[in-house]
Each structure stands twice: as C-alpha cells, then as structure tokens.
Design a protein around this motif. Structure first.
Motif, PDB file in Angstrom:
ATOM      1  N   TYR A 207       0.822  -1.206   0.000  1.00  9.91           N
ATOM      2  CA  TYR A 207       0.000   0.000   0.000  1.00  9.91           C
ATOM      3  C   TYR A 207       0.858   1.259   0.000  1.00  9.91           C
ATOM      4  O   TYR A 207       2.067   1.219   0.181  1.00  9.91           O
TER       5      TYR A 207
ATOM      6  N   LYS B 108      -6.112   1.409  -6.850  1.00  8.44           N
ATOM      7  CA  LYS B 108      -6.952   0.499  -6.074  1.00  8.44           C
ATOM      8  C   LYS B 108      -6.891   0.910  -4.606  1.00  8.44           C
ATOM      9  O   LYS B 108      -5.886   1.440  -4.137  1.00  8.44           O
ATOM     10  N   TYR B 109      -7.994   0.623  -3.890  1.00 10.35           N
ATOM     11  CA  TYR B 109      -8.033   0.925  -2.465  1.00 10.35           C
ATOM     12  C   TYR B 109      -8.840  -0.136  -1.725  1.00 10.35           C
ATOM     13  O   TYR B 109      -9.709  -0.791  -2.279  1.00 10.35           O
ATOM     14  N   ALA B 110      -8.502  -0.304  -0.469  1.00 11.33           N
ATOM     15  CA  ALA B 110      -9.273  -1.104   0.492  1.00 11.33           C
ATOM     16  C   ALA B 110      -9.319  -0.211   1.735  1.00 11.33           C
ATOM     17  O   ALA B 110      -9.794   0.915   1.623  1.00 11.33           O
TER      18      ALA B 110
ATOM     19  N   GLN C 191      -4.136   1.130  -1.898  1.00  4.91           N
ATOM     20  CA  GLN C 191      -3.255  -0.001  -2.189  1.00  4.91           C
ATOM     21  C   GLN C 191      -2.289   0.291  -3.335  1.00  4.91           C
ATOM     22  O   GLN C 191      -1.152  -0.162  -3.319  1.00  4.91           O
TER      23      GLN C 191
ATOM     24  N   GLY D 226      -7.933  -4.634  -4.477  1.00  2.83           N
ATOM     25  CA  GLY D 226      -9.030  -3.890  -3.869  1.00  2.83           C
ATOM     26  C   GLY D 226      -9.975  -3.309  -4.897  1.00  2.83           C
ATOM     27  O   GLY D 226     -10.078  -3.795  -6.018  1.00  2.83           O
ATOM     28  N   HIS D 227     -10.652  -2.243  -4.489  1.00  4.26           N
ATOM     29  CA  HIS D 227     -11.624  -1.559  -5.339  1.00  4.26           C
ATOM     30  C   HIS D 227     -10.905  -0.578  -6.257  1.00  4.26           C
ATOM     31  O   HIS D 227     -10.011   0.136  -5.829  1.00  4.26           O
TER      32      HIS D 227
END
Length: 170
Positions: A59, A99-101, A105, A124-125
């Motif tokens: 991340y 991307k993220y969570a 990330q 992730g998203h």
C-alpha cells in the motif's frame, strides 16, 4: 412596480448562479476508508515532479509533489526509496487511478504525454480520477492518512502561463 422588483430579483439570482470560471475547476471525491488525520499537498506554480512511497510493494505510505522547483513536505511517511517521475516542460498530470481497500493499495499518475508512474499493489476496489475540463490538470491532492494513506481525492484546474512566464490558475 412589484413586477419589476420581482424581475430584478430573479435577474440578480440568475447572475449569482452564473460562474463562468467554475467550468475550469473540478474535484474528484476521496476514495478509501478515510480514517486518520487529513492532509493536502499544494503549492504555487505547476506540478513538475511527483514522488510516491510504497510499503513493501503493497500500500501507499506517502506523497510529495514538486511545484516548479520547490518540493512540498511529504504527506504520509517517506519510507525506503520512492517511485519518482519528473515531468517534461509543458507536461501535466491528467489522471489518477489505482486500487483501495482500508488503505490506498496502489496509485497510477498519468500525464498528458501518456507517461505513467505506478506504485503499490493493485488489490481492492478500483478508482479513476480525471478533470471534467479537457484542458485542466492536477493542481493538488487531499485525503486522510493513518500510518499509511487511507484516502485520496484530486483537485483539477485549467492553468495558463501568461507572457511574463508565471503560472496562473483560471
């Protein structure tokens, strides 16, 4: 008389809502969990370089921008060796994706010349940020951090360079 007063009120209200400069600005809302304290990276002039710190190819830990020739403070943490991209004369950042969570990330900064800086791990998203005006570029980012970057949002504007060589924001 009351008719003219009402007409004058509607005209003033319509003019107050008309802001031609607003089309030169846009905001990409923050993505991520948003926990922790807020940050913003901004400066004078155009963005000429970007640094991104990632944690163990995972991340995103921190960001830093250079505006003209001056580096901003690091938002987040500078841990290890950063990924860095220096922009060419006239080149601008026109897209941020990734991307993220809980944390952001991964992040990809893409320029007007099609070059990209990749950092982090794409898990992730997905998110994709870009200006609403095709002539706008990234002016600054904001978000939140808690140990690492937990949220990122982008602020876009049209930038013109007048004859004297200084940068102005429309």
């Amino acid at each position: 008389m009351l008719f003219f007063a009402g007409l004058a009120f509607l005209s003033v209200a319509a003019l107050a809502d008309y802001q031609p400069e607003a089309e030169n600005y846009s905001f990409s809302p923050q993505v991520g969990s948003g926990s922790g304290r807020s940050y913003a990276i901004m400066g004078k002039g155009r963005i000429t370089a970007v640094r991104v710190w990632e944690a163990y190819n995972n991340y995103i830990y921190g960001f830093q921008f250079r505006y003209d020739s001056i580096w901003t403070e690091v938002s987040g943490y500078h841990y290890g060796t950063p990924q860095e991209m220096e922009l060419f004369q006239g080149e601008a950042i026109v897209q941020i994706s990734g991307k993220y969570a809980h944390y952001v990330q991964s992040v990809v900064f893409t320029t007007s010349l099609g070059r990209s800086l990749y950092a982090g791990q794409p898990v992730g998203h997905s998110f994709n940020m870009f200006p609403t005006n095709k002539n706008a570029e990234l002016r600054f980012i904001s978000g939140r951090l808690h140990g690492a970057i937990t949220a990122i949002g982008a602020h876009w504007a049209v930038v013109v360079e007048p004859l004297n060589g200084t940068t102005e924001q429309l």
